[in-house]
Write a protein that holds these residues in place. Structure first.
Motif, short mmCIF file in Angstrom:
data_model
loop_
_atom_site.label_atom_id
_atom_site.label_comp_id
_atom_site.label_asym_id
_atom_site.label_seq_id
_atom_site.Cartn_x
_atom_site.Cartn_y
_atom_site.Cartn_z
N GLY A 13 2.12 -16.01 -17.33
CA GLY A 13 0.79 -16.17 -17.90
C GLY A 13 0.65 -17.39 -18.80
N TYR A 14 1.69 -18.23 -18.81
CA TYR A 14 1.72 -19.36 -19.75
C TYR A 14 0.58 -20.33 -19.52
N ASP A 15 0.39 -20.78 -18.30
CA ASP A 15 -0.64 -21.78 -18.01
C ASP A 15 -2.03 -21.27 -18.37
N ALA A 16 -2.28 -19.99 -18.09
CA ALA A 16 -3.59 -19.40 -18.41
C ALA A 16 -3.80 -19.33 -19.91
N ALA A 17 -2.75 -18.97 -20.64
CA ALA A 17 -2.86 -18.86 -22.10
C ALA A 17 -3.13 -20.21 -22.73
N VAL A 18 -2.46 -21.23 -22.25
CA VAL A 18 -2.67 -22.59 -22.75
C VAL A 18 -4.09 -23.04 -22.45
N GLY A 19 -4.56 -22.78 -21.25
CA GLY A 19 -5.90 -23.20 -20.86
C GLY A 19 -6.98 -22.59 -21.71
N LEU A 20 -6.81 -21.33 -22.08
CA LEU A 20 -7.82 -20.65 -22.90
C LEU A 20 -7.93 -21.31 -24.27
N SER A 21 -6.80 -21.57 -24.89
CA SER A 21 -6.80 -22.21 -26.20
C SER A 21 -7.36 -23.62 -26.12
N GLU A 22 -7.02 -24.34 -25.07
CA GLU A 22 -7.48 -25.72 -24.91
C GLU A 22 -8.98 -25.78 -24.74
N GLU A 23 -9.53 -24.87 -23.93
CA GLU A 23 -10.96 -24.86 -23.69
C GLU A 23 -11.75 -24.51 -24.95
N GLU A 24 -11.17 -23.70 -25.80
CA GLU A 24 -11.84 -23.31 -27.04
C GLU A 24 -11.65 -24.35 -28.14
N ASN A 25 -10.87 -25.40 -27.84
CA ASN A 25 -10.55 -26.44 -28.82
C ASN A 25 -9.96 -25.83 -30.09
N SER A 26 -9.07 -24.87 -29.89
CA SER A 26 -8.48 -24.16 -31.01
C SER A 26 -6.98 -24.40 -31.10
N TYR A 27 -6.45 -24.24 -32.30
CA TYR A 27 -5.00 -24.30 -32.51
C TYR A 27 -4.32 -23.25 -31.64
N PRO A 28 -3.20 -23.51 -31.01
CA PRO A 28 -2.41 -24.73 -31.12
C PRO A 28 -2.63 -25.75 -29.98
N PHE A 29 -3.44 -25.39 -28.99
CA PHE A 29 -3.50 -26.24 -27.79
C PHE A 29 -4.76 -27.10 -27.68
N ALA A 30 -5.49 -27.27 -28.77
CA ALA A 30 -6.61 -28.20 -28.74
C ALA A 30 -6.10 -29.60 -28.38
N GLN A 193 -3.31 -39.81 -32.02
CA GLN A 193 -3.92 -38.50 -32.25
C GLN A 193 -4.88 -38.15 -31.11
N LYS A 194 -4.77 -36.89 -30.62
CA LYS A 194 -5.61 -36.44 -29.51
C LYS A 194 -6.57 -35.33 -29.91
N SER A 195 -6.29 -34.63 -30.99
CA SER A 195 -7.20 -33.61 -31.53
C SER A 195 -6.84 -33.43 -32.99
N TYR A 196 -7.53 -32.53 -33.66
CA TYR A 196 -7.25 -32.32 -35.08
C TYR A 196 -5.86 -31.75 -35.33
N CYS A 197 -5.21 -31.25 -34.26
CA CYS A 197 -3.89 -30.65 -34.45
C CYS A 197 -2.87 -31.10 -33.41
N SER A 198 -3.14 -32.20 -32.71
CA SER A 198 -2.19 -32.62 -31.69
C SER A 198 -2.21 -34.13 -31.48
N GLY A 199 -1.16 -34.60 -30.81
CA GLY A 199 -1.10 -36.02 -30.50
C GLY A 199 0.17 -36.36 -29.77
N ILE A 200 0.33 -37.65 -29.48
CA ILE A 200 1.50 -38.15 -28.76
C ILE A 200 2.33 -39.03 -29.71
N ILE A 201 3.60 -38.68 -29.85
CA ILE A 201 4.54 -39.43 -30.67
C ILE A 201 5.41 -40.28 -29.75
N THR A 202 5.51 -41.56 -30.05
CA THR A 202 6.33 -42.47 -29.25
C THR A 202 7.41 -43.10 -30.11
N ILE A 203 8.66 -42.97 -29.66
CA ILE A 203 9.79 -43.60 -30.34
C ILE A 203 10.56 -44.39 -29.27
#
Length: 211
Positions: A13-30, A193-203
Motif C-alpha cells: 500500500g506504499y505507493d497509494a499512501a504516498v499519493g494521498l499525502s502528496e495530493e493533499e499537499n500535506s506532510y510528509p509527502f507534499a 526546495q520543492k514544497s514547504y517540507c521537502s526538497g532535493i539535496i545535492t552533494i
C-alpha cells in the motif's frame, strides 16, 4: 521507525499512501512528485548513467530510470519491497540489506555516476548520515553526485514550525534534513526546495576530499 517486518507489511500500500499525502499537499509527502521529477531530470542529463538507489522501496523513481536506459543498482532492507521492484526491473541489481550498517559487499566496491536516496535516508541519525554520506561520495565517479530527495528544511526553525503544524502526524522516529546543519560537514551542499517540507539535496563527489 519501521523495521524490516514493518516495511514488508506496508509495501503493497506504499505507493497509494504516498499519493494521498502528496495530493493533499500535506506532510510528509507534499512535493513528492516534484522531488522525484527533479532527480529524474538530473540523472537523465547523463546517458546510460550508472545509478545506485538507497532504500528504493517499490521502485517508483528507479523504474523510470531503468526504463530510460540507466544501469540500476539498489539496496533496501525489505524483501517484499525488493520483490515488487524486481517485477518492474528484472535486470536491475537489487540487494537486501540494512543501510544503517552500510552497503552490502556486492555494492561496497562499485563506482556510480549518481547515488540517490528518496524518502529513505531520514532513518539515519545525523551522525550516521555524515559517516554514510562520506563513504558514498568516495564511490562516485568523476563529476558524480549524491542526490537526496526527502523531507528537508533550510533551517532548524523551519523544521520546528512544520513539526508544530503537523501535530500528532509528526513522526518522531524520523530524523529530517536541516540544510544549515548539513553544510557544517559538507559545505558545498546545494538545496532545491520543492514544497514547504521537502526538497532535493545535492552533494558532489569533490566533497569527499574536503572532509
Amino acid at each position: 521507525m519501521l523495521d524490516n517486518k514493518g516495511f514488508d507489511l506496508w509495501a503493497d500500500g506504499y505507493d497509494a499512501a504516498v499519493g494521498l499525502s502528496e495530493e493533499e499537499n500535506s506532510y510528509p509527502f507534499a512535493g513528492y512528485k516534484e522531488v522525484l521529477g527533479g532527480i529524474f531530470k538530473e540523472v537523465m542529463t547523463k546517458e546510460n548513467a550508472k545509478v545506485l538507489d538507497i532504500g528504493f522501496g517499490t521502485g517508483t523513481l528507479t523504474t523510470k530510470l531503468y526504463e530510460n536506459g540507466c544501469e540500476v543498482y539498489g539496496q533496501d532492507f525489505s524483501q517484499r519491497m525488493i520483490e515488487l521492484a524486481k517485477e518492474k526491473m528484472p535486470d536491475a541489481s537489487l540487494y537486501q540489506g540494512d543501510f544503517s550498517k552500510g552497503l552490502v559487499p556486492e555494492l561496497s566496491n562499485c563506482k556510480f555516476d549518481y547515488i540517490i536516496g528518496t524518502y529513505s535516508l531520514h532513518h539515519l541519525t545525523d551522525e550516521q548520515k555524515v559517516s554514510f554520506f562520506t563513504g558514498l561520495l568516495s564511490q562516485l565517479n568523476e563529476d558524480g553526485k549524491l542526490l537526496i530527495g526527502d523531507v528537508a528544511f533550510k533551517t532548524r526553525v523551519e523544521l520546528e514550525n512544520c513539526k508544530s503544524e503537523a501535530g500528532d502526524e509528526w513522526d518522531e522516529d524520523e530524523i529530517y534534513f536541516v540544510i544549515d546543519e548539513i553544510k557544517k560537514s559538507f559545505p558545498q551542499t546545494q538545496f532545491e526546495q520543492k514544497s514547504y517540507c521537502s526538497g532535493i539535496i545535492t552533494i558532489k563527489n569533490s566533497e569527499a576530499r574536503q572532509i
